[in-house]
Scaffold this active site. Structure first.
Site, PDB file in Angstrom:
ATOM      1  N   HIS A 277      -9.293  -0.256   2.436  1.00  0.00           N
ATOM      2  CA  HIS A 277      -9.790   0.061   3.565  1.00  0.00           C
ATOM      3  C   HIS A 277     -11.133  -0.686   3.719  1.00  0.00           C
ATOM      4  O   HIS A 277     -12.570  -0.239   3.973  1.00  0.00           O
ATOM      5  CB  HIS A 277     -10.333   1.649   3.391  1.00  0.00           C
ATOM      6  CG  HIS A 277      -8.990   2.447   3.364  1.00  0.00           C
ATOM      7  ND1 HIS A 277      -8.220   2.754   4.035  1.00  0.00           N
ATOM      8  CD2 HIS A 277      -8.665   3.035   2.201  1.00  0.00           C
ATOM      9  CE1 HIS A 277      -6.998   3.325   3.885  1.00  0.00           C
ATOM     10  NE2 HIS A 277      -7.328   3.699   2.386  1.00  0.00           N
TER      11      HIS A 277
ATOM     12  N   ASP B  36      -4.187  -2.518  -3.598  1.00  0.00           N
ATOM     13  CA  ASP B  36      -5.397  -1.688  -3.454  1.00  0.00           C
ATOM     14  C   ASP B  36      -5.481  -0.932  -4.638  1.00  0.00           C
ATOM     15  O   ASP B  36      -6.287   0.058  -4.713  1.00  0.00           O
ATOM     16  CB  ASP B  36      -5.927  -1.249  -2.161  1.00  0.00           C
ATOM     17  CG  ASP B  36      -5.073  -0.110  -1.506  1.00  0.00           C
ATOM     18  OD1 ASP B  36      -4.095   0.148  -2.264  1.00  0.00           O
ATOM     19  OD2 ASP B  36      -5.719   0.272  -0.504  1.00  0.00           O
TER      20      ASP B  36
ATOM     21  N   ASP C  22       0.888  -1.187  -0.025  1.00  0.00           N
ATOM     22  CA  ASP C  22      -0.038  -0.032   0.077  1.00  0.00           C
ATOM     23  C   ASP C  22       0.806   1.085   0.060  1.00  0.00           C
ATOM     24  O   ASP C  22       2.027   1.272   0.476  1.00  0.00           O
ATOM     25  CB  ASP C  22      -0.914  -0.074   1.203  1.00  0.00           C
ATOM     26  CG  ASP C  22      -2.281   1.006   1.122  1.00  0.00           C
ATOM     27  OD1 ASP C  22      -2.391   1.391  -0.151  1.00  0.00           O
ATOM     28  OD2 ASP C  22      -2.712   1.381   2.146  1.00  0.00           O
ATOM     29  N   GLY C  23       0.509   2.290  -0.679  1.00  0.00           N
ATOM     30  CA  GLY C  23       0.958   3.655  -0.631  1.00  0.00           C
ATOM     31  C   GLY C  23       0.061   4.709  -0.005  1.00  0.00           C
ATOM     32  O   GLY C  23      -1.353   4.347   0.125  1.00  0.00           O
TER      33      GLY C  23
ATOM     34  N   GLU D  79       2.285   3.851  -4.327  1.00  0.00           N
ATOM     35  CA  GLU D  79       1.658   2.573  -4.606  1.00  0.00           C
ATOM     36  C   GLU D  79       2.702   1.562  -5.451  1.00  0.00           C
ATOM     37  O   GLU D  79       2.917   0.370  -5.128  1.00  0.00           O
ATOM     38  CB  GLU D  79       0.229   2.661  -5.408  1.00  0.00           C
ATOM     39  CG  GLU D  79      -0.698   3.376  -4.385  1.00  0.00           C
ATOM     40  CD  GLU D  79      -1.386   2.400  -3.626  1.00  0.00           C
ATOM     41  OE1 GLU D  79      -1.139   1.341  -3.324  1.00  0.00           O
ATOM     42  OE2 GLU D  79      -2.437   3.244  -2.739  1.00  0.00           O
TER      43      GLU D  79
ATOM     44  N   ASP E  66      -1.410  -0.375   5.101  1.00  0.00           N
ATOM     45  CA  ASP E  66      -1.684   1.285   5.235  1.00  0.00           C
ATOM     46  C   ASP E  66      -1.309   1.793   6.383  1.00  0.00           C
ATOM     47  O   ASP E  66      -0.752   2.904   6.360  1.00  0.00           O
ATOM     48  CB  ASP E  66      -3.275   1.173   5.287  1.00  0.00           C
ATOM     49  CG  ASP E  66      -3.645   2.501   5.132  1.00  0.00           C
ATOM     50  OD1 ASP E  66      -3.645   3.507   4.203  1.00  0.00           O
ATOM     51  OD2 ASP E  66      -4.469   2.892   6.057  1.00  0.00           O
TER      52      ASP E  66
END
Length: 158
Positions: free
Chosen positions: A121, A71, A8-9, A48, A131
């Site tokens: 999320h 994501d 995740d970024g 990301e 995250d």
């Protein structure tokens, strides 16, 4: 051997302070490790993509069954919708983040990972962990320079 990579970024502002988080797991060996890094000025899409690149760079052998879970539709669709082939044919013209995509394609060709998009999320444990790592890295006092992005921004006419 199957290796699972979750990435995740995050960015506070876009552009702004950013970071990435990575969880790498080898289920059959009951092994996992996390990584993260923060940058003083970057974009969410760069983080990301850099998360995936960094994880692929850590792989020692191209003989494994690699599964990347992200994501980011930007990253997953570039591969799964085959956008990247057109970008290569056009010599990366009009492509954002060409520096990172060029690094990515070398690693992609070496390791041939399967790219999986997961909803962010949404209570996905590994995504939530990545995250948290990315947000914490972006908020840290130990931020690195995203040289390509900052040079690009400083030389922009806008």
């Amino acid at each position: 051997m199957r290796i699972e990579i979750y990435t995740d970024g995050a960015c506070s502002g876009n552009p702004g302070k950013g970071g990435y988080g990575i969880l790498m797991r080898v289920p059959e060996k009951n092994y996992q490790k996390t990584f993260s890094k923060g940058f003083r000025k970057t974009t969410n899409n760069r983080m990301e993509l850099l998360a995936v690149i960094t994880a692929l760079e850590k792989l020692k052998s191209p003989e494994n069954d690699i599964h990347v879970f992200t994501d980011s539709k930007y990253v997953a669709d570039a591969v799964n919708q085959n956008w990247i082939t057109g970008w290569i044919k056009r010599g990366w013209k009009n492509v954002k983040n060409p520096d990172l995509w060029q690094k990515f394609i070398v690693l992609y060709n070496k390791h041939n990972p399967k790219m999986h998009w997961i909803k962010g999320h949404a209570g996905h444990f590994e995504n939530e962990l990545c995250d948290k790592l990315a947000v914490a890295a972006a908020a840290s006092n130990n931020l690195e320079v995203d040289t390509y992005f900052e040079n690009l921004e400083n030389n922009s006419l806008f």
